[in-house]
Design an enzyme around this catalytic site. Structure first.
Site, PDB file in Angstrom:
ATOM      1  N   LYS A 123     -39.865 -26.143  22.320  1.00  0.00           N
ATOM      2  CA  LYS A 123     -41.064 -25.962  21.222  1.00  0.00           C
ATOM      3  C   LYS A 123     -41.360 -24.686  20.728  1.00  0.00           C
ATOM      4  CE  LYS A 123     -43.736 -30.276  22.621  1.00  0.00           C
ATOM      5  NZ  LYS A 123     -45.125 -30.724  22.759  1.00  0.00           N
ATOM      6  N   LYS A 206     -33.883 -36.636  20.288  1.00  0.00           N
ATOM      7  CA  LYS A 206     -34.741 -37.634  20.748  1.00  0.00           C
ATOM      8  C   LYS A 206     -35.515 -37.988  19.725  1.00  0.00           C
ATOM      9  CE  LYS A 206     -38.480 -36.345  22.857  1.00  0.00           C
ATOM     10  NZ  LYS A 206     -39.335 -35.690  23.785  1.00  0.00           N
ATOM     11  N   LYS A 209     -42.535 -38.394  17.747  1.00  0.00           N
ATOM     12  CA  LYS A 209     -43.288 -38.670  16.780  1.00  0.00           C
ATOM     13  C   LYS A 209     -43.477 -37.330  15.840  1.00  0.00           C
ATOM     14  CE  LYS A 209     -46.532 -38.656  20.718  1.00  0.00           C
ATOM     15  NZ  LYS A 209     -47.176 -39.550  21.576  1.00  0.00           N
TER      16      LYS A 209
END
Ligand code: AMP
Ligand code: TRP
Length: 347
Positions: A123, A206, A209
């Protein structure tokens, strides 16, 4: 796996898990988490489920959207089969014991442990300097979510495994530092045919959302036509389906679709491979779309119905928070005592 210092068997079985209300939920959340949450509840185990809004704000959230997504998440839990009477369902910020223990764990966990978290590295990327301090400390709050209830088992998708190892390290270090056997060493529960649902556009990533492409995922709010269209357009390879599970090796997109089918139908991957051996995707995809629509449509319909009454959702979350607080607070008070904090204020 090495033997834990204290085995969770010395603590009564209790399940905790959380999902971030940072966007609409996906088929990945459903198969990797929600569906399992319901199974655990239905097995009669004590289950505590949380919409982790304090985790969500580790990256900026538009306030009105956060509120909406928290309610939508709660509606998804209930629509998927969580009974707010049998399970405790609430949002994290209503039980302040989480962040209090989170701070204490910030003083137990080491910088090096946090720096090694792959989710942080993914991230933060090359831009770690610009991330919030909260994003770095995220796994320590996650450990607090679990351990403030002395939960012993945590159902999650595969991507959360490393965070749960860190939770174990925190519990062990706390117990050692203070010479107590206070926190259990939790067991991750990573089960089922779809512990890592992949993107429909790229079988090596993956389903998430936060993926910019809506085509990459199935949202729990998608209608039947959208679900069918996304599956029809899902990336595949030109080969027919194999006749053995080994034949899915090096075919990430095929393996993903077969795993989704297995998880939705409740069958093993081996059975699905057997049933569709030699089939073209032109045959398999419509079957998968039908199955996905049949499974998800009742959930979506129920979610939409529940969303008509936001006050009722808020009431359920409030009631869950009260029950959660009653379990967490006494544990936290004991922690303060272990640490040597004076607690003389009248309550
Ligand atoms: P998050 O949406 O990151 O808060 O994740 C909530 C839960 O869903 C966690 O247990 C995750 O491991 C699980 N989860 C999220 N995405 C996936 C996926 N693509 N496949 C399987 N499980 C997932
Ligand atoms: N980190 C989890 C995720 O993004 C969400 C989460 C927060 C969680 N606290 C938790 C999951 C405690 C299990 C237990 O998926």
């Amino acid at each position: 796996m090495s033997e834990p210092v204290q085995t969770p068997q010395t603590f009564p079985t209790r399940i905790f898990s959380g999902i971030q209300p940072s966007g609409g939920l996906t088929l990945g959340n459903y198969l990797g988490a929600l569906k399992r949450f319901v199974e655990k509840q239905d097995e009669g185990i004590e289950t505590i489920y949380c919409l982790v809004d304090m985790h969500a704000i580790t990256v900026w959230q538009e306030p009105e959207k956060l509120r909406q997504q928290t309610r939508e998440g709660a509606a998804a839990f209930i629509a998927a089969g969580i009974d707010p009477k049998r399970s405790i369902l609430f949002n994290q910020s209503q039980v302040s014991a989480h962040v209090e223990l989170g701070w204490i764990f910030n003083c137990v966990a080491r910088m090096g442990w946090m720096s090694r978290m792959t989710q942080w590295k993914d991230k933060a990327g090359k831009n770690a300097e610009a991330q919030s301090l909260g994003l770095f400390a995220y796994p320590s709050l996650m450990a607090a979510d679990i351990l403030v209830y002395k939960a012993t088992h945590v159902p999650v998708g595969e991507d959360q495994k490393q965070h749960l190892e860190l939770c174990r390290d925190i519990a062990i270090k706390f117990n050692n530092d203070y010479g107590v056997n206070f926190f259990p060493v939790v067991e991750p529960v990573i089960e089922g045919a779809a512990t890592r649902v992949m993107s429909l556009r790229d079988g090596t990533r993956k389903m998430s959302k936060s993926d910019p492409s809506d085509q990459s995922r199935i949202n729990l709010t998608d209608n039947a036509d959208m679900i069918a269209a996304k599956i029809r357009k899902a990336k595949t390879d030109p080969l027919p389906l194999p006749d053995s599970v080994e034949g899915l090796k090096d075919r990430p997109e095929a393996r993903n679709l077969v795993s989704i089918y297995a998880a939705l139908s409740g069958h093993s991957v081996a059975k699905v491979v057997h049933d569709f051996a030699g089939a073209q995707f032109g045959t398999f995809k419509p079957a998968l779309a039908d199955l996905a629509v049949a499974t998800l449509t009742p959930i979506t319909t129920e979610m939409n119905r529940l969303m008509q009454d936001p006050a009722e959702i808020d009431r359920i979350l409030g009631e869950g928070a009260e029950r959660a607080d009653a379990l967490a607070r006494p544990n936290l008070e004991q922690v303060y005592d272990i640490l040597g904090m004076i607690r003389s204020r009248r309550r």
